[in-house]
Design an enzyme around this catalytic site. Structure first.
Site, PDB file in Angstrom:
ATOM      1  N   HIS A  36     -10.302   2.915   2.821  1.00  0.00           N
ATOM      2  CA  HIS A  36      -9.428   3.286   3.924  1.00  0.00           C
ATOM      3  C   HIS A  36     -10.274   3.862   5.056  1.00  0.00           C
ATOM      4  CE1 HIS A  36      -6.901   6.387   6.014  1.00  0.00           C
ATOM      5  NE2 HIS A  36      -6.028   5.396   6.017  1.00  0.00           N
ATOM      6  N   GLU A  84     -11.164  -1.603   6.289  1.00  0.00           N
ATOM      7  CA  GLU A  84     -10.078  -1.470   7.265  1.00  0.00           C
ATOM      8  C   GLU A  84     -10.638  -1.266   8.668  1.00  0.00           C
ATOM      9  OE1 GLU A  84      -5.856   0.915   7.814  1.00  0.00           O
ATOM     10  OE2 GLU A  84      -7.379   1.733   6.448  1.00  0.00           O
ATOM     11  N   GLU A 115       0.826  -1.211   0.000  1.00  0.00           N
ATOM     12  CA  GLU A 115       0.000   0.000   0.000  1.00  0.00           C
ATOM     13  C   GLU A 115       0.858   1.258   0.000  1.00  0.00           C
ATOM     14  OE1 GLU A 115      -3.241   1.975   3.087  1.00  0.00           O
ATOM     15  OE2 GLU A 115      -3.234  -0.184   2.746  1.00  0.00           O
TER      16      GLU A 115
END
Length: 377
Positions: A296, A330, A220
């Site tokens: 995210h 996440e 990432e």
């Protein structure tokens, strides 16, 4: 369903002394965010979350209210477009889009409450009853040599089947941290790594070469968000999937990356990319180019709830009944009072999944006493 008022509540939770944690570029000594309260004419209230510095968001509030107060809540996306078009000199990468993001969450929450429908039904329809998470931890700290293994041990004890750890200090350090995580977690846990844009192309290649034997799920933010050409070269070369997107704003930023097929997994953050308004457009771009998506999340429980509804609404295309890798949300394992304590019913994973709320709106209830304790003065 007309918007009567919008207010921002700046929040901050200071981390205990010696408890700073974070990434290759910096450590966080506090967790901060902006809670958005949007009130309709009948008193119905929606809640959202805006990324960024709360004090800066507060400065934008009068401008935003001038466009949005008096607008029908279901027409609000047209007002966003007007703002971005009229104030193009402000750009889209910054506070204006942070604020729009949180307001859009709150607007969809309020609309859902008025209509008696959960947000996922307003933004595409319910595709899934539960969403899969990955545990985000393995942070860098003031004493990473001491603190890393206990974090990984907690992941193992938690039974997490997909995790992400921070790397990016150096390629040698990356391999050391990943080797430790793989040894402690075993061969079957999916391990992702996050460089937080601390490398140039040559360093990213060196790191990936070292990490590939450990079966990494994705790398990432190996490069700066501005290095689109570097991402294109790296994606063509890398044997490990490349993920990025948490620092990209609106579908325009994502389109530049997607058009060049410079990424394998895109990672919009709904609290800064433009809320559900832009999130839906970003997801459409990804689907049209057959790319994976994983939002995210690194804020409060409000942003987590928004991400859960978002993923629950996405089609599984090009898959059908058999989905090889589910879309992951996440779930931050770091010390964060703003994730759980400000909600009376925080969303928590059980056996690697979060059940999608079916109550109207986002399906969360704010604990205003807790909000008051964390309000930034």
């Amino acid at each position: 369903m007309v918007i009567q008022d919008i207010s921002f509540v700046p929040l901050q939770a200071q981390l205990p002394g010696g408890g700073a944690y974070g990434m290759s570029k910096s450590l966080a000594t506090a967790r901060a965010t902006t809670l958005v309260r949007l009130k309709l004419a009948d008193g119905t209230e929606g809640i959202g979350e805006a990324w960024g510095m709360p004090q800066v968001n507060l400065a934008y509030l009068p401008l935003l209210k001038g466009y949005l107060v008096g607008t029908h809540v279901l027409d609000i996306e047209h007002a966003y477009s007007l703002m971005l078009a009229r104030h193009y000199h402000f750009g889209v990468q910054g506070p204006l889009t942070w604020c729009i993001s949180g307001i859009d969450m709150a607007a969809k929450d309020a609309a859902g409450k008025m209509l008696g429908q959960p947000v996922h039904r307003l933004i595409g329809g319910k595709q899934a009853d539960k969403v899969h998470i990955y545990a985000s931890g393995g942070y860098l700290t003031e004493n990473s040599a001491r603190d890393f293994e206990p974090q990984i041990e907690a992941m193992a004890k938690g039974g997490h089947r997909a995790v992400k750890i921070k790397i990016g200090v150096s390629p040698a350090s990356d391999e050391e941290r990943v080797a430790t995580a793989r040894r402690m977690l075993g061969p079957d846990v999916d391990i992702m790594v996050d460089i937080n844009s601390n490398y140039t192309l040559d360093l990213a290649r060196e790191s990936i070469t070292r990490l590939a034997p450990y079966k990494i799920g994705w790398v990432e933010e190996p490069l700066s968000p501005q290095d689109v050409s570097g991402y294109e070269i790296l994606q063509r070369w890398s044997q490990v999937p490349i993920a990025t997107g948490e620092a990209l704003y609106t579908a325009f930023d994502f389109k530049r990356l997607i058009d060049r097929r410079a990424v394998d997994v895109i990672q919009p953050d709904l609290s800064l990319c433009g809320g559900f308004w832009q999130g839906k457009q970003i997801a459409q771009l990804a689907m049209m180019d057959h790319l994976r998506l994983s939002p995210h999340v690194w804020g409060s429980g409000v942003g987590l709830a928004a991400a859960v509804h978002f993923v629950a609404s996405l089609p599984v295309y090009p898959h059908t009944n058999n989905v090889p890798r589910p879309t992951l949300v996440e779930y931050d394992l770091g010390t964060n009072p703003l994730r759980d304590s400000i909600l009376k019913n925080p969303l928590k994973p059980v056996d690697g999944v979060i059940v999608v709320p079916d109550a109207p709106g986002l399906g969360i209830e704010v604990d205003w006493d807790a909000v008051e304790r964390h309000a930034l003065r």
